[in-house]
Design a protein around this motif. Structure first.
Motif, PDB file in Angstrom:
ATOM      1  N   ALA A  94     127.795  13.691   6.531  1.00  0.00           N
ATOM      2  CA  ALA A  94     127.223  13.836   5.195  1.00  0.00           C
ATOM      3  C   ALA A  94     126.297  15.049   5.170  1.00  0.00           C
ATOM      4  O   ALA A  94     125.601  15.334   6.146  1.00  0.00           O
ATOM      5  N   VAL A  95     126.305  15.740   4.040  1.00  0.00           N
ATOM      6  CA  VAL A  95     125.518  16.962   3.869  1.00  0.00           C
ATOM      7  C   VAL A  95     124.639  16.795   2.638  1.00  0.00           C
ATOM      8  O   VAL A  95     125.101  16.339   1.582  1.00  0.00           O
ATOM      9  N   ARG A  96     123.368  17.170   2.773  1.00  0.00           N
ATOM     10  CA  ARG A  96     122.460  17.100   1.628  1.00  0.00           C
ATOM     11  C   ARG A  96     122.960  18.023   0.518  1.00  0.00           C
ATOM     12  O   ARG A  96     123.309  19.179   0.759  1.00  0.00           O
ATOM     13  N   ARG A  97     122.974  17.493  -0.704  1.00  0.00           N
ATOM     14  CA  ARG A  97     123.593  18.230  -1.808  1.00  0.00           C
ATOM     15  C   ARG A  97     122.940  19.599  -2.022  1.00  0.00           C
ATOM     16  O   ARG A  97     123.624  20.605  -2.218  1.00  0.00           O
ATOM     17  N   ARG A 109     114.207  17.578   1.029  1.00  0.00           N
ATOM     18  CA  ARG A 109     114.595  16.730   2.163  1.00  0.00           C
ATOM     19  C   ARG A 109     113.885  15.383   2.043  1.00  0.00           C
ATOM     20  O   ARG A 109     112.685  15.319   1.832  1.00  0.00           O
ATOM     21  N   GLY A 110     114.631  14.309   2.198  1.00  0.00           N
ATOM     22  CA  GLY A 110     114.092  12.970   2.021  1.00  0.00           C
ATOM     23  C   GLY A 110     114.216  12.453   0.610  1.00  0.00           C
ATOM     24  O   GLY A 110     113.937  11.280   0.362  1.00  0.00           O
ATOM     25  N   LYS A 111     114.636  13.295  -0.340  1.00  0.00           N
ATOM     26  CA  LYS A 111     114.740  12.887  -1.744  1.00  0.00           C
ATOM     27  C   LYS A 111     116.132  13.144  -2.318  1.00  0.00           C
ATOM     28  O   LYS A 111     116.473  12.578  -3.358  1.00  0.00           O
ATOM     29  N   ASP A 112     116.918  13.973  -1.675  1.00  0.00           N
ATOM     30  CA  ASP A 112     118.183  14.441  -2.239  1.00  0.00           C
ATOM     31  C   ASP A 112     119.312  13.443  -2.008  1.00  0.00           C
ATOM     32  O   ASP A 112     119.223  12.542  -1.148  1.00  0.00           O
ATOM     33  N   THR A 114     117.417  24.703   8.414  1.00  0.00           N
ATOM     34  CA  THR A 114     118.468  23.700   8.594  1.00  0.00           C
ATOM     35  C   THR A 114     117.967  22.612   9.529  1.00  0.00           C
ATOM     36  O   THR A 114     117.349  22.910  10.560  1.00  0.00           O
ATOM     37  N   VAL A 115     118.239  21.370   9.174  1.00  0.00           N
ATOM     38  CA  VAL A 115     117.941  20.220  10.021  1.00  0.00           C
ATOM     39  C   VAL A 115     119.236  19.440  10.218  1.00  0.00           C
ATOM     40  O   VAL A 115     119.848  18.982   9.243  1.00  0.00           O
ATOM     41  N   VAL A 116     119.658  19.307  11.473  1.00  0.00           N
ATOM     42  CA  VAL A 116     120.875  18.576  11.831  1.00  0.00           C
ATOM     43  C   VAL A 116     120.466  17.334  12.605  1.00  0.00           C
ATOM     44  O   VAL A 116     119.681  17.422  13.555  1.00  0.00           O
ATOM     45  N   ALA A 165     117.355  15.029   6.734  1.00  0.00           N
ATOM     46  CA  ALA A 165     118.224  16.037   7.341  1.00  0.00           C
ATOM     47  C   ALA A 165     119.022  16.769   6.277  1.00  0.00           C
ATOM     48  O   ALA A 165     119.114  16.341   5.122  1.00  0.00           O
ATOM     49  N   ASP A 166     119.617  17.890   6.681  1.00  0.00           N
ATOM     50  CA  ASP A 166     120.579  18.604   5.842  1.00  0.00           C
ATOM     51  C   ASP A 166     122.005  18.189   6.176  1.00  0.00           C
ATOM     52  O   ASP A 166     122.846  18.089   5.287  1.00  0.00           O
TER      53      ASP A 166
END
Length: 755
Positions: free
Chosen positions: A55-58, A71-74, A436-438, A451-452
């Motif tokens: 999954a990837v943050r929008r 991050r944490g809200k998306d 970027t956070v993986v 995370a992203d």
């Protein structure tokens, strides 16, 4: 039903498929004290919060890499593995070529698996080393302060942490245990890599000898022990007063101090007040710690009258000035002259972990080679938010002046910093800064939500491995029990896929599958033991048997050798002796860690002491969605324990939902009332999954509606020496929450959308 062996950090057990995709578990038949945490396993394995697909943050997917407060809200968009590998590999490649490998933080820290091969931290670090390295972390959150201090005092941390006397030895030889921080048996289910038989838990619950438990919590006192109810954070004052009594009543062992120690003259001057004008008498200490002067004197005399084990829990060094109770405990034991004697001297971690006091051998275990990291930059592990927020800033650490690197990409696997780090609102700001956070994750924890790119990882039940903990008695064949959930892959397979995109697959995998690596690690380990004369079966025999009793290895701990002949068996300190005054530490000039044990009073910044200890219902945050953990909640929130007097003063009744707050943040919790905590003390265990939502009492700010105490704890180093975690204690106030109650959302997955 086919039961197979496996192990976890809370111990070895047997597991079987229930025929419907789930799992059943049962303890080993010969375990004297099986962990209740097994009750969490079935629900954890197939909970709705399992990460099913990459999954990837929008916002990151549409806008590209860059700092983001979303991050944490998306929301997240699910993608296929090929897309995920392409995205992550491209960012790793871009960052290392534009900014160098120092700009990559290999942030894996945690308890992702008890397996020796599928150890997420080792896997990630091996992978990053194949592509040129990464900024690393040193030490740990558990006893990181002691890891830095102990080499200065006794030559190495292993001299104390790796060679604790077994409970059998303590039972045979010890007359009195003086336990600073108590002996909390709830922690003795746990060991990194697991424990086959919980003998430490069984022994500590009823040690069969006199125990003086010095703690603000009565639950830290074992059966038959005496509770010395102490003001939190004042153990050093009581230790110094005990030492003062030993000195002034001539109860100390002058010969041992002369033969085996250095610096006692400096420490003695401090005890007598010659250096600062304040004699460290029991009367002085009583006004600080709340224990009567007569009780302190009587305890000191009892300590000198027989074989005494002075032990300090790891919790006491997870505070500002956390070096001091450890160093003072060593000094107290040295004055008794019993360091190196069976069942006497100093212990560190009894009651903190199952392996401290276990009977297994000190033995090298199968370990995945990580390779060499050419990047020299590092941070003390608990300084991650400082690093992310302050690139280029200087900081002190163990006599060095270092600089925080500029991190552009964070790669995390097997850990959950939004559980174990402090001041989580500050950590959220820090996690907003990288490009970027993986994250590899099994469940949709707060770390995954910040995370992203989230890569779904398997649990231990969904793969094969070798399991064994420190001082364990057995090596366990961890058989696969369940199919992976959704499209989850083990960390090795995930990293092999990335390595292929980056052209280093052969170097990372060495042409082996995961099963091939498990066999290879076992065979290398077996060959070494065979050369030492031990009889160890081949892999197929071991795997079919399900476990292997580890061979007995003769043990001659460093401090015992040193005691026998301090001239030949010198410690790795500048003097070769136990340093009760360290000229080296003194030369650093740290006002928060002088050259000898000292009382360093801390400013009180709230009416109640908050103790953020380990929960009895899960391991850290692991298992928070399990049955045992969920049943312990109050109105769906983590329980907070208050003394009835403190509750009455605030109009709080049993079962009420309360708001716990200070200048850093706030959280909700469910009230439990008990006279087994000292008045003025509240206990809110760690590990409730962080669930920040808008705070109706503080517009524009968030509160954790679920009860994570690290919304309140302070993100500072224990001292400039160690920069260790200081999150064990804080100061707060508590009030009734007027409602309406917000719904806990973190036990359901976040919004997910198809690509």
């Amino acid at each position: 039903m086919d039961w197979v062996p496996t192990t976890a950090h809370w111990g070895a057990y047997q597991a079987a498929s229930d025929g419907n995709g789930g799992v059943r578990v049962r303890p080993r038949a010969d375990d004297p004290a099986p962990s209740p945490l097994l009750g969490n396993v079935p629900e954890i394995a197939r909970h709705s919060t399992r990460v099913q697909r990459p999954a990837v943050r929008r916002g990151w997917l549409s806008g590209g890499p860059g700092p983001s407060s979303r991050r944490g809200k998306d929301e997240f968009v699910e993608v296929d593995w090929d897309t995920a590998f392409t995205l992550v590999a491209a960012q790793l490649d871009r960052v290392r070529h534009e900014s160098g490998n120092e700009a990559i933080y290999g942030g894996s820290y945690g308890w992702g698996s008890a397996g020796r091969f599928h150890h997420a931290q080792s896997q990630l670090h091996r992978f990053l080393n194949t592509i040129g390295g990464y900024t690393a972390s040193r030490n740990n959150y558990s006893f990181g302060t002691s890891q830095v201090l102990l080499p200065h005092v006794v030559g190495s941390s292993a001299a104390v942490l790796g060679y604790a006397d077994s409970w059998a030895t303590v039972r045979e030889h010890t007359d009195l245990i003086v336990a600073f921080g108590g002996l909390p048996t709830k922690n003795l289910s746990i060991s990194p890599g697991g424990v086959t038989r919980h003998t430490s838990a069984a022994a500590a619950a009823d040690p069969g000898m006199a125990v003086a438990s010095i703690s603000p919590l009565a639950d830290d006192v074992p059966a038959g022990g005496r509770w010395y109810s102490i003001e939190p954070g004042t153990d050093v004052a009581m230790q110094l007063a005990l030492a003062h009594t030993l000195l002034t009543e001539d109860l100390h062992d002058a010969d041992f101090l002369e033969r085996c120690c250095t610096g006692f003259d400096v420490f003695a001057d401090y005890l007598l007040g010659a250096s600062d004008g304040v004699p460290k008498t029991p009367e002085w200490a009583a006004g600080i710690c709340g224990v009567e002067a007569s009780e302190i004197r009587e305890l000191a005399r009892r300590m000198a009258a027989g074989r005494t084990l002075v032990t300090v829990t790891w919790s006491l060094q997870r505070t500002r000035g956390g070096e001091q109770p450890v160093w003072a405990g060593i000094a107290l034991a040295a004055m008794l002259g019993q360091i190196g004697l069976p069942g006497g001297g100093f212990g560190h971690g009894y009651g903190s972990m199952a392996d401290v006091g276990d009977v297994g051998p000190v033995l090298w275990l199968p370990t995945l080679p990580q390779g060499s990291n050419p990047v020299r930059a590092f941070i003390p592990v608990a300084r991650v938010a400082d690093m992310l927020l302050n690139p280029g800033a200087e900081f002190d650490y163990d006599g060095q002046r270092l600089t925080y690197p500029d991190i552009r990409l964070v790669h995390w696997a097997g850990g959950n910093p939004f559980h174990h780090h402090q001041d989580l609102n500050r950590l959220r700001r820090a996690f907003a800064r990288p490009e970027t956070v993986v994250v590899h994750e099994t469940h949709w924890t707060a770390t995954a939500r910040h995370a992203d790119v989230v890569l779904p990882a398997t649990t231990s039940l969904e793969r094969e491995d070798l399991g064994a903990g420190r001082r364990d008695t057995h090596l366990t064949a961890m058989h696969r029990v369940l199919d992976p959930v959704g499209e989850a892959r083990d960390d090795f397979s995930i990293l092999a896929g990335l390595a292929e995109r980056l052209g280093v697959r052969q170097r990372f995998t060495q042409g082996r599958s995961a099963r091939g690596w498990v066999e290879h690690l076992y065979d290398r380990w077996r060959e070494q033991l065979l050369t030492q004369g031990h009889d160890v079966p081949d892999f197929d025999t071991f795997w079919a048997a399900g476990e292997l009793r580890l061979p007995e290895v003769p043990e001659d701990p460093p401090l015992k050798r040193f005691r026998r002949d301090p001239e030949r068996e010198r410690l790795h300190t500048p003097s070769g002796r136990i340093e009760l005054f360290s000229a080296e530490v003194d030369s650093f000039g740290y006002d928060d860690c002088p050259g000898h044990p000292a009382w360093l009073p801390q400013e009180r910044r709230g009416p109640l002491h908050l103790i953020a200890n380990q929960p009895p219902t899960r391991l850290h945050g692991q298992g928070d969605v399990g049955a045992l953990s969920r049943e312990s909640k109050v109105a769906g929130r983590e329980p907070i324990t208050l003394h009835p007097d403190d509750a009455a003063a605030r109009g709080i009744t049993e079962g009420a939902v309360v708001r716990v707050f200070n200048e850093r943040g706030a959280c909700l919790a469910g009230a439990r009332l008990s006279n087994r905590v000292r008045p003025g003390v509240v206990v809110l265990p760690t590990g409730a999954w962080f669930d920040p939502q808008p705070d109706p009492e503080r517009p524009g700010q968030d509160l954790c509606v679920h009860g994570n105490p690290n919304a309140l704890t302070e993100d500072v180093g224990a001292s400039r020496l160690s920069q260790g975690c200081a999150g064990q204690r804080s100061h707060v106030d508590v009030e009734l929450f007027p409602g309406p109650l917000p719904e806990v959302q973190v036990h359901a997955p976040p919004p997910l959308h198809p690509a």
